[in-house]
Design a protein around this motif. Structure first.
Motif, PDB file in Angstrom:
ATOM      1  N   CYS A   1       0.867  -1.175   0.000  1.00 55.43           N
ATOM      2  CA  CYS A   1       0.000   0.000   0.000  1.00 55.43           C
ATOM      3  C   CYS A   1       0.906   1.228   0.000  1.00 55.43           C
ATOM      4  CB  CYS A   1      -0.925  -0.010   1.210  1.00 55.43           C
ATOM      5  SG  CYS A   1      -0.071  -0.116   2.792  1.00 55.43           S
ATOM      6  N   CYS A   2       0.303   2.403  -0.007  1.00 52.93           N
ATOM      7  CA  CYS A   2       1.111   3.617  -0.041  1.00 52.93           C
ATOM      8  C   CYS A   2       1.874   3.775   1.280  1.00 52.93           C
ATOM      9  CB  CYS A   2       0.237   4.830  -0.319  1.00 52.93           C
ATOM     10  SG  CYS A   2      -0.907   5.265   1.004  1.00 52.93           S
ATOM     11  N   PRO A   3       2.952   4.534   1.298  1.00 57.92           N
ATOM     12  CA  PRO A   3       3.715   4.713   2.546  1.00 57.92           C
ATOM     13  C   PRO A   3       2.881   5.306   3.674  1.00 57.92           C
ATOM     14  CG  PRO A   3       5.035   5.395   0.691  1.00 57.92           C
ATOM     15  CD  PRO A   3       3.665   5.121   0.162  1.00 57.92           C
ATOM     16  N   GLY A   4       1.924   6.172   3.336  1.00 60.08           N
ATOM     17  CA  GLY A   4       1.071   6.743   4.364  1.00 60.08           C
ATOM     18  C   GLY A   4       0.218   5.701   5.065  1.00 60.08           C
ATOM     19  N   CYS A   5      -0.383   4.799   4.298  1.00 56.25           N
ATOM     20  CA  CYS A   5      -1.195   3.741   4.878  1.00 56.25           C
ATOM     21  C   CYS A   5      -0.335   2.712   5.599  1.00 56.25           C
ATOM     22  CB  CYS A   5      -2.025   3.042   3.807  1.00 56.25           C
ATOM     23  SG  CYS A   5      -3.335   4.083   3.104  1.00 56.25           S
ATOM     24  N   ALA A   6       0.879   2.465   5.102  1.00 56.38           N
ATOM     25  CA  ALA A   6       1.771   1.486   5.731  1.00 56.38           C
ATOM     26  C   ALA A   6       2.261   1.966   7.086  1.00 56.38           C
ATOM     27  CB  ALA A   6       2.959   1.183   4.827  1.00 56.38           C
ATOM     28  N   GLY A   7       2.382   3.281   7.241  1.00 56.04           N
ATOM     29  CA  GLY A   7       2.871   3.830   8.506  1.00 56.04           C
ATOM     30  C   GLY A   7       1.779   4.126   9.500  1.00 56.04           C
ATOM     31  N   ALA A   8       0.511   3.963   9.114  1.00 55.92           N
ATOM     32  CA  ALA A   8      -0.599   4.238  10.001  1.00 55.92           C
ATOM     33  C   ALA A   8      -0.652   3.188  11.127  1.00 55.92           C
ATOM     34  CB  ALA A   8      -1.921   4.220   9.225  1.00 55.92           C
ATOM     35  N   PRO A   9      -1.098   3.580  12.335  1.00 60.40           N
ATOM     36  CA  PRO A   9      -1.152   2.632  13.454  1.00 60.40           C
ATOM     37  C   PRO A   9      -2.061   1.439  13.167  1.00 60.40           C
ATOM     38  CG  PRO A   9      -1.414   4.871  14.256  1.00 60.40           C
ATOM     39  CD  PRO A   9      -1.416   4.932  12.752  1.00 60.40           C
ATOM     40  N   ALA A  10      -3.144   1.636  12.397  1.00 61.44           N
ATOM     41  CA  ALA A  10      -4.053   0.526  12.089  1.00 61.44           C
ATOM     42  C   ALA A  10      -3.333  -0.513  11.226  1.00 61.44           C
ATOM     43  CB  ALA A  10      -5.287   1.048  11.367  1.00 61.44           C
ATOM     44  N   ALA A  11      -2.454  -0.055  10.337  1.00 64.99           N
ATOM     45  CA  ALA A  11      -1.724  -0.997   9.482  1.00 64.99           C
ATOM     46  C   ALA A  11      -0.697  -1.767  10.309  1.00 64.99           C
ATOM     47  CB  ALA A  11      -1.029  -0.251   8.346  1.00 64.99           C
ATOM     48  N   LEU A  12      -0.123  -1.116  11.331  1.00 65.12           N
ATOM     49  CA  LEU A  12       0.871  -1.787  12.161  1.00 65.12           C
ATOM     50  C   LEU A  12       0.217  -2.830  13.072  1.00 65.12           C
ATOM     51  CD1 LEU A  12       3.082   1.268  13.186  1.00 65.12           C
ATOM     52  CD2 LEU A  12       3.579  -0.468  11.470  1.00 65.12           C
ATOM     53  N   ALA A  13      -1.027  -2.595  13.504  1.00 65.78           N
ATOM     54  CA  ALA A  13      -1.715  -3.529  14.388  1.00 65.78           C
ATOM     55  C   ALA A  13      -2.167  -4.767  13.617  1.00 65.78           C
ATOM     56  CB  ALA A  13      -2.923  -2.860  15.038  1.00 65.78           C
ATOM     57  N   ALA A  14      -2.382  -4.647  12.327  1.00 64.51           N
ATOM     58  CA  ALA A  14      -2.896  -5.791  11.544  1.00 64.51           C
ATOM     59  C   ALA A  14      -1.841  -6.795  11.228  1.00 64.51           C
ATOM     60  CB  ALA A  14      -3.511  -5.293  10.249  1.00 64.51           C
TER      61      ALA A  14
END
Length: 130
Positions: free
Chosen positions: A117-130
């Motif tokens: 995904c884009c770097p913005g979505c990859a760095g989001a906390p929701a992406a890190l929790a998944a």
């Protein structure tokens, strides 16, 4: 003259005619060389190969053997022209590679496949929790 490594024009050692760098005969070309001439291999089999030693990776004692396959220029065909339909298809493929599957934003660069995904979505906390 000393024996040249990778010189096997009959193909006895390597299975197909093999030449060292810069010693391939006239009439043979790599895919890139064919493309520069406005040609394509046209489904022909590999006619010969060029072998050479690549750079040694750090920490390794051996150098890898690199290969470039050669095709006959006389059997090559002209490159197919870019039609409007093919141009639209290529544009659609590239647009898909630039669109984030999560936020659906189209970026001016290709999204890294390592992130998915884009770097913005990859760095989001929701992406890190998944």
């Amino acid at each position: 003259m000393t024996a040249v490594k990778f010189y096997d024009p009959t193909g006895e050692t390597y299975g197909i005619p093999t030449y060292p760098r810069r010693l391939a005969p006239e009439g043979l070309a790599t895919r890139r060389q064919l493309r520069a001439l406005g040609l394509r291999p046209n489904g022909q089999d590999v006619a010969a190969q060029v072998l050479w030693h690549g750079r040694r990776p750090s920490g390794s004692r051996t150098r890898p053997v690199r290969a470039a396959y050669l095709y006959r220029v006389d059997l090559a065909a002209p490159v197919r022209p870019m039609t409007p339909a093919r141009q639209r298809a290529v544009a659609a493929m590239m647009r898909a590679r630039r669109t984030c599957p999560d936020c659906r934003v189209t970026f001016p660069y290709v999204i890294p496949t390592s992130l998915g995904c884009c770097p913005g979505c990859a760095g989001a906390p929701a992406a890190l929790a998944a």
